[in-house]
Scaffold this active site. Structure first.
Site, PDB file in Angstrom:
ATOM      1  N   HIS A 120      -8.164 -48.357  -0.187  1.00  0.00           N
ATOM      2  CA  HIS A 120      -8.804 -47.659  -1.302  1.00  0.00           C
ATOM      3  C   HIS A 120     -10.141 -48.179  -1.186  1.00  0.00           C
ATOM      4  CE1 HIS A 120     -10.007 -47.203  -5.606  1.00  0.00           C
ATOM      5  NE2 HIS A 120      -8.897 -46.438  -5.862  1.00  0.00           N
ATOM      6  N   ASP A 197      -4.002 -56.084  -1.626  1.00  0.00           N
ATOM      7  CA  ASP A 197      -4.292 -55.086  -2.643  1.00  0.00           C
ATOM      8  C   ASP A 197      -2.965 -54.845  -3.158  1.00  0.00           C
ATOM      9  OD1 ASP A 197      -4.576 -52.832  -4.063  1.00  0.00           O
ATOM     10  OD2 ASP A 197      -6.174 -51.927  -2.922  1.00  0.00           O
ATOM     11  N   GLN A 200      -0.825 -50.462  -5.977  1.00  0.00           N
ATOM     12  CA  GLN A 200       0.544 -49.427  -5.831  1.00  0.00           C
ATOM     13  C   GLN A 200       1.702 -50.231  -5.431  1.00  0.00           C
ATOM     14  OE1 GLN A 200       0.050 -46.531  -6.857  1.00  0.00           O
ATOM     15  NE2 GLN A 200      -2.118 -46.256  -6.711  1.00  0.00           N
ATOM     16  N   LYS A 223      -1.378 -49.335 -14.025  1.00  0.00           N
ATOM     17  CA  LYS A 223      -0.694 -48.601 -13.165  1.00  0.00           C
ATOM     18  C   LYS A 223       1.021 -48.874 -13.261  1.00  0.00           C
ATOM     19  CE  LYS A 223      -4.065 -47.917  -9.571  1.00  0.00           C
ATOM     20  NZ  LYS A 223      -4.766 -46.647  -9.637  1.00  0.00           N
ATOM     21  N   CYS A 363     -10.246 -41.757  -3.739  1.00  0.00           N
ATOM     22  CA  CYS A 363     -10.971 -42.886  -3.425  1.00  0.00           C
ATOM     23  C   CYS A 363     -10.529 -43.659  -2.061  1.00  0.00           C
ATOM     24  CB  CYS A 363     -10.704 -44.067  -4.223  1.00  0.00           C
ATOM     25  SG  CYS A 363     -11.376 -43.576  -6.087  1.00  0.00           S
TER      26      CYS A 363
HETATM   27  N1  7TS Z   1      -6.220 -50.226  -4.731  1.00  0.00           N
HETATM   28  C1  7TS Z   1      -5.523 -49.155  -4.647  1.00  0.00           C
HETATM   29  C2  7TS Z   1      -4.213 -49.028  -3.436  1.00  0.00           C
HETATM   30  C3  7TS Z   1      -5.629 -48.340  -5.766  1.00  0.00           C
HETATM   31  O1  7TS Z   1      -4.644 -47.226  -5.424  1.00  0.00           O
HETATM   32  C4  7TS Z   1      -6.551 -48.456  -6.932  1.00  0.00           C
HETATM   33  C5  7TS Z   1      -6.523 -47.193  -7.762  1.00  0.00           C
HETATM   34  C6  7TS Z   1      -7.195 -49.508  -6.472  1.00  0.00           C
HETATM   35  C7  7TS Z   1      -7.155 -50.386  -6.074  1.00  0.00           C
HETATM   36  C8  7TS Z   1      -8.313 -49.741  -7.721  1.00  0.00           C
HETATM   37  O2  7TS Z   1      -7.671 -49.785  -8.996  1.00  0.00           O
HETATM   38  P1  7TS Z   1      -8.196 -50.044 -10.431  1.00  0.00           P
HETATM   39  O3  7TS Z   1      -7.329 -50.127 -11.399  1.00  0.00           O
HETATM   40  O4  7TS Z   1      -9.087 -51.151 -10.118  1.00  0.00           O
HETATM   41  O5  7TS Z   1      -9.181 -48.803 -10.578  1.00  0.00           O
HETATM   42  N2  7TS Z   1      -6.016 -45.946  -7.363  1.00  0.00           N
HETATM   43  C9  7TS Z   1      -6.201 -44.863  -7.835  1.00  0.00           C
HETATM   44  C10 7TS Z   1      -5.852 -43.505  -7.342  1.00  0.00           C
HETATM   45  O6  7TS Z   1      -5.087 -43.418  -6.428  1.00  0.00           O
HETATM   46  N3  7TS Z   1      -6.207 -42.625  -8.114  1.00  0.00           N
HETATM   47  O7  7TS Z   1      -6.812 -43.019  -9.118  1.00  0.00           O
HETATM   48  C11 7TS Z   1      -7.096 -44.280  -8.862  1.00  0.00           C
END
Ligand code: 7TS
Length: 408
Positions: A120, A197, A200, A223, A363
């Site tokens: 990501h 990371d 997910q 999430k 992303c």
């Molecule tokens: N890493 C992964 C693997 C992700 O899927 C996401 C967000 C992030 C980092 C960032 O997370 P945040 O909470 O700091 O924003 N992924 C997604 C997505 O797949 N669609 O919208 C956000």
């Protein structure tokens, strides 16, 4: 999965464009169950106060809830101590903290940072910026044709110049589950630290940071049925101890003089400003909810949903699914394209039938390049989805296909 689970999510009981909502965008953010919504209501309705300063009762209650949430998170990921749990805004903020603090202090000119093509943007750009600043080299581990990572390629990429290896546990596009435990071992053999990371992964798998032996683990509450605005950085204590804060101000200080100051002990030195109190309270309620169902059951459900979705979707002519074909190798994420229809159009037509999927680059632009596409559609499943949702998706995709073949 118990069909009653859906009834805990009030948002799902609505119609969108005249059809019952089918929410298949949980990889972007999950929906929230009643106990999480109630926990937030109760906190704001009865306990709200600032923390760590109070002599008064509300202040003590809020502090107990906030620090209680930290204990809950510690147990949830099996960290050794609450000092290893830093509350931050989310995965993005957590990875940036590691890059800006650990990275700046430990990466020198010519050193390497190793990531993969399936990251990501949150696990790419902080390292790009740091590599530029330090004159370091950013290296990518090659992917196998099916979007998995082989340890052979990991060994080929990591050298004695590698200082940091940072890898996604579960890809938000391919659904691939990566062998982060084995990668951490290889990283350590070369004296590098392993950053995971877990954005997910934490919602879907039982996480044990001691078993993974990773040095840092980042995830987001929103999430995993928790509120937005709260996330966690786990770090091994001896690493966090040696790191400098990147945000300075109230809450994180011990003593402030005119020209010099000292910091609180772990983990508070990284939590400058009024903390994300309600977010932490909501996250604790989310963890209770997930643990009541059981992470093992959730993971099993996701593999099952992925298997059925892939089976039914691949029967649609002209539909291409990306990532590993074996559902055991992926979480409940199915990314696809319908031949000759732009994914945004697919998502728009599905929305007309009340089905929410995401379309775009998710992303992960370097991964889109690797897949040789500019965008894809993505259906992501969570504990509140069932087979009827897959049937509605497949029906919607068939209508989309017909609609566009009539138009063009
Ligand atoms: N890493 C992964 C693997 C992700 O899927 C996401 C967000 C992030 C980092 C960032 O997370 P945040 O909470 O700091 O924003 N992924 C997604 C997505 O797949 N669609 O919208 C956000």
């Amino acid at each position: 999965m118990n069909p009653e689970i859906k009834s805990y999510f009030p948002i799902l009981k609505q119609e969108i464009n005249g059809h019952p909502l089918v929410y298949l965008d949980s990889a972007a953010t999950s929906q929230k169950p009643t106990p999480v919504i109630e926990a937030l209501k109760e906190y704001y309705g009865s306990d709200n106060s600032n923390v760590h300063r109070g002599v008064h009762t509300l202040g003590n209650r809020a502090t107990e809830k906030y620090e209680g949430a930290r204990e809950k998170v510690q147990q949830f990921i099996n960290a050794n101590s609450t000092q290893e749990i830093v509350f931050l805004r989310g995965t993005t903020t957590a990875i940036n903290l590691v890059a800006q603090s650990y990275g700046r202090a430990n990466v020198e000119e010519g050193d390497e940072i190793v990531i993969t093509y399936m990251e990501h943007h949150s696990n790419i750009i902080p390292w790009q910026q740091m590599a530029k600043e330090r004159g370091a080299v950013l290296k990518y581990i090659e992917l196998e044709e099916d979007g998995t990572i082989s340890l052979e390629n990991v060994r080929a990429a990591i050298t004695d110049r590698t200082k940091i290896v940072s890898m996604v546990y579960v890809s938000n596009v391919l659904g691939t589950m990566n062998p982060v435990k084995e990668v951490a071992k290889i990283a350590h053999e070369h004296g590098a630290v392993m950053v995971v990371d877990g954005a997910q992964a934490a919602p879907h798998l039982k996480i044990d940071v001691q078993d993974l032996d990773c040095d840092f683990f980042a995830f987001s509450g929103h999430k995993m049925v928790g509120p937005t605005g709260i996330g966690v950085l786990y770090g091994k204590k001896q690493l966090l101890e040696a790191m400098e804060p990147v945000e300075f101000g109230g809450e994180m200080i011990d003593f402030v003089g005119l020209y010099d100051s000292t910091w609180k002990e772990l983990p508070w030195k990284f939590e400058g400003g009024t903390p994300i109190i309600a977010g932490a309270v909501g996250l604790a309620a989310a963890i209770d909810f997930l643990e009541e169902i059981g992470l093992d059951a959730i993971e099993k459900h996701e593999h099952h949903m992925a298997a059925i979705a892939m089976d039914k979707m691949s029967a649609i002519e002209g539909l291409e699914i990306y990532g590993p074909k074996d559902p055991a190798k992926r979480a409940g994420i199915v990314t696809f394209n319908l031949k000759e229809v732009h994914p945004h159009d697919v998502a728009t037509v599905l929305d007309m039938s009340g089905i929410a999927v995401r379309a775009g680059h998710h992303c992960a632009q370097p991964l889109m390049k690797w897949l040789n596409v500019t965008a894809t559609a993505r259906a992501s499943f969570y504990l509140y989805n069932d087979e009827s949702d897959i049937d509605r998706l497949v029906e919607g995709l068939r209508s989309a296909k017909e609609y566009f073949s009539d138009v063009f």
